[in-house]
Design a protein around this motif. Sequence first.
Motif, PDB file in Angstrom:
ATOM      1  N   UNK A   1      10.095  19.321  41.367  1.00 15.71           N
ATOM      2  CA  UNK A   1      10.549  20.652  41.230  1.00 15.71           C
ATOM      3  C   UNK A   1      10.927  21.118  39.979  1.00 15.71           C
ATOM      4  N   UNK A   2      10.533  20.501  38.849  1.00 19.40           N
ATOM      5  CA  UNK A   2      10.943  20.948  37.512  1.00 19.40           C
ATOM      6  C   UNK A   2       9.935  20.607  36.642  1.00 19.40           C
ATOM      7  N   UNK A   3       9.872  21.166  35.484  1.00 19.10           N
ATOM      8  CA  UNK A   3       8.831  21.146  34.313  1.00 19.10           C
ATOM      9  C   UNK A   3       9.608  21.477  33.042  1.00 19.10           C
ATOM     10  N   UNK A   4       9.455  20.352  32.129  1.00 15.81           N
ATOM     11  CA  UNK A   4      10.086  20.628  30.872  1.00 15.81           C
ATOM     12  C   UNK A   4       9.410  21.780  30.309  1.00 15.81           C
ATOM     13  N   UNK A   5      10.558  22.682  29.670  1.00 12.32           N
ATOM     14  CA  UNK A   5      10.239  23.847  28.979  1.00 12.32           C
ATOM     15  C   UNK A   5      10.657  23.784  27.573  1.00 12.32           C
ATOM     16  N   UNK A   6      11.398  22.828  26.990  1.00  8.15           N
ATOM     17  CA  UNK A   6      11.630  22.993  25.744  1.00  8.15           C
ATOM     18  C   UNK A   6      13.112  23.840  25.677  1.00  8.15           C
ATOM     19  N   UNK A   7      13.460  24.445  26.549  1.00  8.56           N
ATOM     20  CA  UNK A   7      14.658  25.269  26.807  1.00  8.56           C
ATOM     21  C   UNK A   7      15.869  24.480  27.727  1.00  8.56           C
ATOM     22  N   UNK A   8      16.875  24.434  27.350  1.00  5.03           N
ATOM     23  CA  UNK A   8      17.928  23.755  28.006  1.00  5.03           C
ATOM     24  C   UNK A   8      18.452  24.608  29.016  1.00  5.03           C
ATOM     25  N   UNK A   9      18.218  23.954  30.309  1.00  4.64           N
ATOM     26  CA  UNK A   9      18.813  24.814  31.652  1.00  4.64           C
ATOM     27  C   UNK A   9      17.491  25.547  32.198  1.00  4.64           C
ATOM     28  N   UNK A  10      16.361  25.534  31.590  1.00  7.27           N
ATOM     29  CA  UNK A  10      15.048  26.120  32.249  1.00  7.27           C
ATOM     30  C   UNK A  10      14.087  25.358  32.510  1.00  7.27           C
ATOM     31  N   UNK A  11      14.326  24.086  33.206  1.00  5.71           N
ATOM     32  CA  UNK A  11      13.349  23.171  33.658  1.00  5.71           C
ATOM     33  C   UNK A  11      12.948  23.511  35.149  1.00  5.71           C
ATOM     34  N   UNK A  12      13.818  23.961  36.061  1.00  7.95           N
ATOM     35  CA  UNK A  12      13.576  23.986  37.264  1.00  7.95           C
ATOM     36  C   UNK A  12      12.704  25.049  37.531  1.00  7.95           C
ATOM     37  N   UNK A  13      11.757  24.893  38.549  1.00  7.78           N
ATOM     38  CA  UNK A  13      10.559  25.760  39.145  1.00  7.78           C
ATOM     39  C   UNK A  13      11.096  26.816  40.104  1.00  7.78           C
ATOM     40  N   UNK A  14      10.323  27.875  40.327  1.00 11.80           N
ATOM     41  CA  UNK A  14      10.808  28.936  41.186  1.00 11.80           C
ATOM     42  C   UNK A  14      10.699  28.456  42.630  1.00 11.80           C
ATOM     43  N   UNK A  15       9.893  27.428  42.828  1.00 13.49           N
ATOM     44  CA  UNK A  15       9.808  26.888  44.232  1.00 13.49           C
ATOM     45  C   UNK A  15      11.105  26.647  44.871  1.00 13.49           C
ATOM     46  N   UNK A  16      12.061  26.415  44.106  1.00 10.67           N
ATOM     47  CA  UNK A  16      13.635  26.002  44.427  1.00 10.67           C
ATOM     48  C   UNK A  16      14.303  27.136  44.584  1.00 10.67           C
ATOM     49  N   UNK A  17      14.871  27.304  45.501  1.00 15.18           N
ATOM     50  CA  UNK A  17      16.045  28.459  45.810  1.00 15.18           C
ATOM     51  C   UNK A  17      17.207  28.008  45.271  1.00 15.18           C
ATOM     52  N   UNK A  18      17.685  28.382  44.054  1.00 10.85           N
ATOM     53  CA  UNK A  18      18.975  28.188  43.471  1.00 10.85           C
ATOM     54  C   UNK A  18      19.668  29.551  42.734  1.00 10.85           C
ATOM     55  N   UNK A  19      20.589  29.604  42.288  1.00 16.08           N
ATOM     56  CA  UNK A  19      21.225  30.605  41.721  1.00 16.08           C
ATOM     57  C   UNK A  19      20.415  31.077  40.566  1.00 16.08           C
ATOM     58  N   UNK A  20      20.131  29.994  39.684  1.00 17.56           N
ATOM     59  CA  UNK A  20      19.337  30.401  38.599  1.00 17.56           C
ATOM     60  C   UNK A  20      18.105  31.409  38.863  1.00 17.56           C
ATOM     61  N   UNK A  21      17.545  31.115  39.930  1.00 21.52           N
ATOM     62  CA  UNK A  21      16.191  31.813  40.118  1.00 21.52           C
ATOM     63  C   UNK A  21      16.605  33.137  40.747  1.00 21.52           C
ATOM     64  N   UNK A  22      17.710  33.062  41.501  1.00 23.20           N
ATOM     65  CA  UNK A  22      18.221  34.301  42.109  1.00 23.20           C
ATOM     66  C   UNK A  22      18.765  35.225  40.891  1.00 23.20           C
ATOM     67  N   UNK A  23      19.301  34.811  39.882  1.00 25.07           N
ATOM     68  CA  UNK A  23      19.637  35.494  38.674  1.00 25.07           C
ATOM     69  C   UNK A  23      18.456  36.191  38.025  1.00 25.07           C
ATOM     70  N   UNK A  24      17.219  35.248  37.884  1.00 26.96           N
ATOM     71  CA  UNK A  24      15.856  35.641  37.191  1.00 26.96           C
ATOM     72  C   UNK A  24      15.333  36.681  38.132  1.00 26.96           C
ATOM     73  N   UNK A  25      15.437  36.654  39.479  1.00 26.07           N
ATOM     74  CA  UNK A  25      14.983  37.893  40.450  1.00 26.07           C
ATOM     75  C   UNK A  25      15.389  38.944  40.091  1.00 26.07           C
ATOM     76  N   UNK A  26      17.008  39.065  39.955  1.00 19.89           N
ATOM     77  CA  UNK A  26      17.623  40.411  39.647  1.00 19.89           C
ATOM     78  C   UNK A  26      17.300  40.773  38.321  1.00 19.89           C
ATOM     79  N   UNK A  27      17.218  39.879  37.203  1.00 19.15           N
ATOM     80  CA  UNK A  27      16.796  40.231  35.880  1.00 19.15           C
ATOM     81  C   UNK A  27      15.334  40.958  35.879  1.00 19.15           C
ATOM     82  N   UNK A  28      14.472  40.373  36.486  1.00 19.83           N
ATOM     83  CA  UNK A  28      13.052  40.837  36.812  1.00 19.83           C
ATOM     84  C   UNK A  28      13.017  42.144  37.417  1.00 19.83           C
ATOM     85  N   UNK A  29      13.815  42.308  38.411  1.00 14.81           N
ATOM     86  CA  UNK A  29      13.816  43.752  39.196  1.00 14.81           C
ATOM     87  C   UNK A  29      14.490  44.893  38.163  1.00 14.81           C
ATOM     88  N   UNK A  30      15.329  44.521  37.005  1.00 12.66           N
ATOM     89  CA  UNK A  30      15.962  45.320  36.460  1.00 12.66           C
ATOM     90  C   UNK A  30      15.118  45.792  35.289  1.00 12.66           C
TER      91      UNK A  30
END
Length: 829
Positions: A277-306
């Motif tokens: 459920x994660x892939x190494x990105x080289x950025x701390x805290x950004x390894x999780x994939x969007x296939x996992x529903x968590x707060x980080x991806x929810x914040x990313x969804x709001x940011x994408x909408x904005x």
Amino acid sequence: MGGSRPVCPVCDSTDYVLRQGQYFCRMCNTQSQELGMETVMDDETVGMGIGQSRTDGITVGKKKRKGKKRSRCEGVRWSTAEGFSWVLRGWVDQLNNIGVDVEVAVLQLWSVYLRELRLGFEKRGEEGMIGQPNLGYREKWNMIGGPPGLLSYQALAAARRKRNKVEQEDEDEEEEEGEETIQEKRRRRKKRKQFFTSVNAAESASEMDPKSPAPSSGGGEGGGSASGGFESEDDFSESGYITDPCLLSRVMERFTSSFEARQVRSKIGKGPGNYPNSRYSGVEGAHVLPSVLNMNNIAALLTLAVISRPQSSITISDMVRLFNSEGLAWRSTLTFLPPAYAPTSSESRRFQGANNTHMQVFTTKMLSTLVFRLASFLYQPHTVPKQINLVYSLPRSDSKRKAPFTFKTVLARFLMDLSLPTVLCKDIYSTFKRLHLTNISATLHAYTPDYTPWASMMFPLVSKRILALILFTLKYHCGLDDQYEVFLSHNINKMASLPNGSDFQYFDLLSWIRLSKVRLDQLMSTSQAIRDQYQSLAHVGTPDLVLPSLISRLRVEDTQHQGPGGLDKPPDKKFGDLVKLMSDLTVAVKPGGSCNLSLEPLIDESKLLLQNGAVKPAIKKHVNKLLGMTEANMRLCFAMESCTLRSILHNNHGVSIDAEFRHKMEKKINLAKNWEASPDNCGTRVKGRFVKKTQSKYQFMEMVMSGRTRKSKFKVPNPKSRPHKFFKLNKFYWFAHQFTMSSIKGGNMITDEALVTAQMLDNTPSNFSWILKYFSCYAQLPPLDLLEELTEIEKLFLMLDPEYFGFARKSKEGKKFVPWKGGKVQVAP
């Protein structure tokens, strides 16, 4: 039912189940003749003397707790996706307070995201097919038939221990009975054989007659009740929910055992950060994939909408600052949930954005990576790649009229918030528009998490581009070499002492840096959000938080401990006496104001600072002067014939430029190469000449990590030694084109990124270094990333026009390094 239980005469089983007041054998459904009938108390059995009827069964050895079971069964059953929907609803309402309406965009992205995760709006045939990463505790609870009142892990663990204790007691009792004789074993085998020959007929009869007792699927392991050998109707509610904690613990244990085993097997042989459920990105805290529903991806969804809205002027850096400063609730998102949701302790940490042991703090690169991954996950690939315009300066092709130029909107907002002259907006726009540096768009790629380059991609950062262009302009006009801006400041102060000199306000970069430091120190004492954002610029003289700001911070922290609906949790009774003692120590201080939900935080916090009566008048005067620099004149910095020092003195101040002026009032200064830095023993002498060695990337990193770097030893300029003279200067544009951070990371040579950053910035002029760190804190980016963006822009100019920064010295053809007046510059790979 405790003690030894009677043996079934047909199959010798000792497990019974209660149905309709009678006990039946679990294996063969034979009614027990030894166990008595359970009496049901109702109107017929009790009589008419009692006003209310009772339908509760009388069970021996079992305490009834109908109240708790009834309360758990009442209410609405919630899912995790519904909880995140309430969080998104709260964020949308908060953005509406600053005039940003993203409700429609959030609803569209959220519905598509839930469909991809199979948590809602599923396609036909995919109903209920939730993936393993999103099969959380609440989803498992709903699947096994748990009541709406969710029990915590601790409650199920206690029920499991109770069940295991009863089962252990039953095993001990069976061991005490001794071993069976050969005759008893033969009799048992015979009875079982007769039972299995007739079990098919019994099953078919139970299917035809729904009132007949059916065989249980529990097998010989017993039910989930506390007694371990019986399942009563009291274990289920009228709505069909399982209410017995012991039975719930047994079903949950069987439900999760196979899933956990698969999870362990899937982690074997994976590299660091490359779990399913994660892939190494080289950025701390950004390894999780969007296939996992968590707060980080929810914040990313709001940011994408904005940021993807048409005519949007909000950047990813703005969203990062809003989340980190609690302008958009991040640690207090539990207040968005309805009171009936009742999250467990682990769910509370999940909704608060907790990452294992600490609260997650966003960075711009982290959120940009998460937004790219989410957009790729939701994107349906077509033959033509999809583009999202983040900022633009040209009319769009699908619009007949000219659309507002969002690049100028964002640029003007940044300049105003940083208190820089607004005239730079026109200068930057007209200079870089033809190079298409004012148009930034994001390309959506297909979702390929196993592709290594995909894992390190991110959305383009608008704030990094704009701040790099501002830094480029300041460096071009004001030098930023610790010399030119010093003499320029002296000339400006001397012109202010001339007749009608106060009528003209020229931009003094040195004063801007000094006043920005003063304002930043004061804001770091009155705002916790500013203090956290600019922590790397704090020094020994930075004041502590004042008492009103400290109380405001504590109140924000109190919201993190509030439950759903914003309700405060009642304190424990054991702290009652302590609360009484602490109530006498309360301080009646009004909390300080907050501007966390703002797109111009520095200006808004400065206005609050000016309204604060506790601030010294001298500080207010400096802040007012800094805010007034947005209307400053930049003519002294422009490289034009009409903007020279002599022309401005003659035209604006009436100074006659003659031989006497040039002899007594003017002094020509040759600037030293104050930007060059070199290691100790960096050269060798060959036949009387000093030849500078060319360092490789590995030698450069070895020099930086060892600390063997030093700046040039030129004297610090001191214009006060000649206070009556104007200084005539020849401006040089200098370069810092060393190895970039991306090239260094590509070689896997970094062991301490903070040390490398500090050493590399120590090799640049101090004023340039401070502005670079100031801008990087403003955008919450690493300083070397902003420096790399500036370097790429300079190289682009050199490739298009080698004489843009001045005439270069003659060089041989094929050389990769051009010996510029401002240093050697690599112009070709």
